[in-house]
Design a protein around this motif. Structure first.
Motif, PDB file in Angstrom:
ATOM      1  N   LEU A 154     -22.230 -13.002  10.639  1.00 53.53           N
ATOM      2  CA  LEU A 154     -23.425 -12.466  11.287  1.00 53.53           C
ATOM      3  C   LEU A 154     -24.461 -13.570  11.542  1.00 53.53           C
ATOM      4  N   ILE A 155     -24.625 -14.458  10.571  1.00 55.81           N
ATOM      5  CA  ILE A 155     -25.579 -15.562  10.724  1.00 55.81           C
ATOM      6  C   ILE A 155     -25.169 -16.484  11.872  1.00 55.81           C
ATOM      7  N   LEU A 156     -23.866 -16.728  11.999  1.00 56.79           N
ATOM      8  CA  LEU A 156     -23.374 -17.619  13.054  1.00 56.79           C
ATOM      9  C   LEU A 156     -23.676 -17.074  14.445  1.00 56.79           C
ATOM     10  N   LEU A 157     -23.751 -15.745  14.569  1.00 56.51           N
ATOM     11  CA  LEU A 157     -24.041 -15.154  15.879  1.00 56.51           C
ATOM     12  C   LEU A 157     -25.450 -15.478  16.366  1.00 56.51           C
ATOM     13  N   ALA A 158     -26.296 -15.958  15.459  1.00 55.25           N
ATOM     14  CA  ALA A 158     -27.667 -16.312  15.857  1.00 55.25           C
ATOM     15  C   ALA A 158     -27.711 -17.638  16.619  1.00 55.25           C
ATOM     16  N   ILE A 159     -26.659 -18.455  16.518  1.00 53.15           N
ATOM     17  CA  ILE A 159     -26.657 -19.786  17.152  1.00 53.15           C
ATOM     18  C   ILE A 159     -26.851 -19.706  18.672  1.00 53.15           C
ATOM     19  N   PRO A 160     -26.109 -18.832  19.397  1.00 51.50           N
ATOM     20  CA  PRO A 160     -26.300 -18.793  20.859  1.00 51.50           C
ATOM     21  C   PRO A 160     -27.654 -18.235  21.299  1.00 51.50           C
ATOM     22  N   LEU A 161     -28.377 -17.593  20.377  1.00 52.51           N
ATOM     23  CA  LEU A 161     -29.612 -16.907  20.772  1.00 52.51           C
ATOM     24  C   LEU A 161     -30.733 -17.872  21.162  1.00 52.51           C
ATOM     25  N   LYS A 162     -30.569 -19.166  20.843  1.00 54.93           N
ATOM     26  CA  LYS A 162     -31.580 -20.146  21.265  1.00 54.93           C
ATOM     27  C   LYS A 162     -31.653 -20.234  22.789  1.00 54.93           C
ATOM     28  N   ASN A 163     -30.548 -19.802  23.450  1.00 55.34           N
ATOM     29  CA  ASN A 163     -30.530 -19.791  24.919  1.00 55.34           C
ATOM     30  C   ASN A 163     -30.766 -18.391  25.482  1.00 55.34           C
ATOM     31  N   GLY A 164     -31.153 -17.473  24.606  1.00 53.63           N
ATOM     32  CA  GLY A 164     -31.373 -16.101  25.043  1.00 53.63           C
ATOM     33  C   GLY A 164     -32.721 -15.912  25.711  1.00 53.63           C
ATOM     34  N   GLU A 165     -32.904 -14.738  26.295  1.00 52.63           N
ATOM     35  CA  GLU A 165     -34.148 -14.409  26.992  1.00 52.63           C
ATOM     36  C   GLU A 165     -34.694 -13.103  26.423  1.00 52.63           C
ATOM     37  N   LEU A 166     -35.763 -13.184  25.647  1.00 55.75           N
ATOM     38  CA  LEU A 166     -36.365 -11.986  25.057  1.00 55.75           C
ATOM     39  C   LEU A 166     -36.915 -11.041  26.122  1.00 55.75           C
ATOM     40  N   ILE A 167     -37.171 -11.572  27.297  1.00 54.59           N
ATOM     41  CA  ILE A 167     -37.738 -10.763  28.372  1.00 54.59           C
ATOM     42  C   ILE A 167     -36.793  -9.630  28.765  1.00 54.59           C
ATOM     43  N   TYR A 168     -35.465  -9.823  28.475  1.00 50.60           N
ATOM     44  CA  TYR A 168     -34.504  -8.771  28.793  1.00 50.60           C
ATOM     45  C   TYR A 168     -34.798  -7.477  28.035  1.00 50.60           C
ATOM     46  N   MET A 169     -35.440  -7.584  26.867  1.00 45.96           N
ATOM     47  CA  MET A 169     -35.710  -6.415  26.028  1.00 45.96           C
ATOM     48  C   MET A 169     -36.952  -5.645  26.483  1.00 45.96           C
ATOM     49  N   LEU A 170     -37.691  -6.203  27.413  1.00 47.11           N
ATOM     50  CA  LEU A 170     -38.958  -5.586  27.836  1.00 47.11           C
ATOM     51  C   LEU A 170     -38.846  -5.034  29.248  1.00 47.11           C
ATOM     52  N   PRO A 171     -39.620  -4.019  29.577  1.00 50.80           N
ATOM     53  CA  PRO A 171     -40.512  -3.276  28.675  1.00 50.80           C
ATOM     54  C   PRO A 171     -39.734  -2.243  27.859  1.00 50.80           C
ATOM     55  N   VAL A 172     -40.289  -1.840  26.739  1.00 51.81           N
ATOM     56  CA  VAL A 172     -39.690  -0.772  25.940  1.00 51.81           C
ATOM     57  C   VAL A 172     -39.899   0.552  26.673  1.00 51.81           C
ATOM     58  N   GLU A 264     -14.019 -19.666  18.139  1.00 51.74           N
ATOM     59  CA  GLU A 264     -13.866 -18.209  18.139  1.00 51.74           C
ATOM     60  C   GLU A 264     -12.647 -17.755  17.327  1.00 51.74           C
ATOM     61  N   ILE A 265     -11.648 -18.629  17.222  1.00 54.58           N
ATOM     62  CA  ILE A 265     -10.469 -18.278  16.414  1.00 54.58           C
ATOM     63  C   ILE A 265     -10.851 -18.193  14.937  1.00 54.58           C
ATOM     64  N   ILE A 266     -11.653 -19.166  14.470  1.00 57.07           N
ATOM     65  CA  ILE A 266     -12.125 -19.146  13.081  1.00 57.07           C
ATOM     66  C   ILE A 266     -12.995 -17.911  12.851  1.00 57.07           C
ATOM     67  N   TYR A 267     -13.854 -17.628  13.822  1.00 53.78           N
ATOM     68  CA  TYR A 267     -14.750 -16.472  13.687  1.00 53.78           C
ATOM     69  C   TYR A 267     -13.955 -15.165  13.619  1.00 53.78           C
ATOM     70  N   LEU A 268     -12.964 -15.028  14.486  1.00 56.28           N
ATOM     71  CA  LEU A 268     -12.157 -13.808  14.489  1.00 56.28           C
ATOM     72  C   LEU A 268     -11.379 -13.643  13.190  1.00 56.28           C
ATOM     73  N   ALA A 269     -10.989 -14.771  12.591  1.00 56.83           N
ATOM     74  CA  ALA A 269     -10.316 -14.694  11.284  1.00 56.83           C
ATOM     75  C   ALA A 269     -11.265 -14.103  10.235  1.00 56.83           C
ATOM     76  N   LEU A 270     -12.533 -14.550  10.269  1.00 62.36           N
ATOM     77  CA  LEU A 270     -13.535 -13.982   9.364  1.00 62.36           C
ATOM     78  C   LEU A 270     -13.765 -12.503   9.669  1.00 62.36           C
ATOM     79  N   PHE A 271     -13.827 -12.187  10.958  1.00 60.27           N
ATOM     80  CA  PHE A 271     -14.037 -10.802  11.380  1.00 60.27           C
ATOM     81  C   PHE A 271     -12.906  -9.898  10.889  1.00 60.27           C
ATOM     82  N   PHE A 272     -11.667 -10.367  11.040  1.00 60.40           N
ATOM     83  CA  PHE A 272     -10.526  -9.529  10.663  1.00 60.40           C
ATOM     84  C   PHE A 272     -10.419  -9.327   9.150  1.00 60.40           C
ATOM     85  N   MET A 273     -10.918 -10.261   8.380  1.00 58.92           N
ATOM     86  CA  MET A 273     -10.901 -10.068   6.929  1.00 58.92           C
ATOM     87  C   MET A 273     -11.800  -8.895   6.541  1.00 58.92           C
TER      88      MET A 273
END
Length: 362
Positions: A154-172, A264-273
């Motif tokens: 779950l923590i590793l999924l935060a890595i790509p978020l540095k390129n994310g756009e919070l504006i997509y979540m607005l407006p509520v 992604e192969i390493i990640y999927l191994a963690l996911f499948f466990m």
């Protein structure tokens, strides 16, 4: 039913939440239905799941040592009760088949495209057989072991978020409340897995803590799903996210390390466990129900037959993405009845039944 196998409250929480977090299509379905406001539907679905879970606990508080089989036989009689047990056994059986073929599909597409589906199925079934044969206590211990791996993933999924756009979540509430209300039926799918409470409660060592366990498990599930939903919504545009079958897994693609290719192969191994814990639990539920139905203690024959069937099926049939989606929809539609309607209606029935029995004694 008296059993020597016990699970702790912590294991009880992890087993319930682990199954709930295996519902991989949820983020996409919520986005299609409610857009970036899907997290509000999740919160509403959370409260519905809490009510359902507490109803299941309340049923067991009347007879703490009863299993699902005992309840059906004692409250519905021999033949009607056995019919109810058979229906639940079929539900658990379908869940085993779905989650195994879903794992087979993901592995075949993402990790081992050149390996025969036959061998992939065997790789999943060998640990499943060993763990399920050992009982629910070992499944609970497995859940504790894989917890740190789940947190890391779950923590590793935060890595790509540095390129994310919070504006997509607005407006509520950009489209008002109607899409959110219409999406509640999708949001409650995220909490399917709460029905395993009906299997786990007789094994819980401190049954008075069951209600607390239900609330904690569902709260943890809610937090993780909101995190995943927001992560996908921020990284992908609202239009882009709907193009992926499993956007959460696509979120791993941008993660790169200099010293490691195809992370992604390493990640999927963690996911499948973590994911395999769901297969273990549904297999155990299937085995327990059918063993009690035929009055056999720790009967492994039905599981052996099922695994042989799955191995043979993997030779002649590998489901496509469309077939996997259809299988998920059947599971979710059945889940509305098994997970949400059954505990509430059964609690009402048991309460009325108990009240009438007391009046007869007076």
């Amino acid at each position: 039913m008296k059993t020597q196998q016990k699970i702790s409250l912590f294991q009880f929480i992890l087993l319930i939440s682990g199954i709930q977090l295996s519902m991989v299509p949820i983020p996409k379905q919520l986005t299609v239905s409610a857009g970036t406001d899907g997290w509000i539907s999740l919160i509403i679905g959370y409260f519905i799941a809490i009510i359902t879970g507490l109803c299941a606990v309340q049923i067991y508080m009347k007879n703490p040592t009863y299993t699902l089989y005992d309840f059906f036989i004692n409250y519905f009689g021999k033949w009607l009760g056995k019919t109810g047990v058979i229906l639940w056994t079929m539900y658990f059986l379908y869940a085993v088949i779905l989650f195994l073929f879903n794992a087979l599909f993901i592995t075949h597409i993402w990790i081992l495209p050149n390996m025969s589906a036959f061998w992939i199925m065997i790789l999943f079934l060998i640990p499943t057989y060993m763990v399920v044969k050992s009982g629910v206590q070992v499944i609970g211990q497995y859940a504790v072991v894989v917890l740190p791996l789940g947190i890391i993933s779950l923590i590793l999924l935060a890595i790509p978020l540095k390129n994310g756009e919070l504006i997509y979540m607005l407006p509520v509430l950009k489209d008002g409340w109607l899409p959110i209300i219409n999406s509640i039926k999708i949001a409650i799918k995220a909490f399917i897995g709460i029905e395993i409470t009906l299997i786990l409660l007789p094994f819980l060592d401190v049954k008075q803590s069951a209600k607390k366990g239900i609330i904690i498990a569902n709260t943890f599930t809610l937090i993780v799903y909101i995190y995943l939903f927001v992560a996908c919504s921020v990284y992908f545009s609202p239009d882009e996210i709907t193009k992926f079958l499993w956007p959460v897994l696509m979120l791993v693609k941008p993660i790169h390390f200099v010293f490691l290719e195809r992370f992604e192969i390493i990640y999927l191994a963690l996911f499948f466990m973590s994911y395999q814990m769901t297969i273990f639990m549904y297999c155990f539920a299937f085995k327990l129900n059918i063993s009690q139905l035929f009055q056999k203690k720790s009967w492994m024959l039905p599981l052996n037959v099922l695994f042989i069937f799955l191995i043979v099926s993997s030779i002649i049939f590998v489901p496509s993405s469309e077939q996997i989606k259809e299988m998920w929809e059947i599971f979710f539609r059945t889940g509305y009845i098994a997970v949400y309607a059954f505990p509430i209606l059964f609690l009402i029935y048991v309460s009325v039944f108990t009240f009438l029995k007391r009046r007869e004694r007076l």
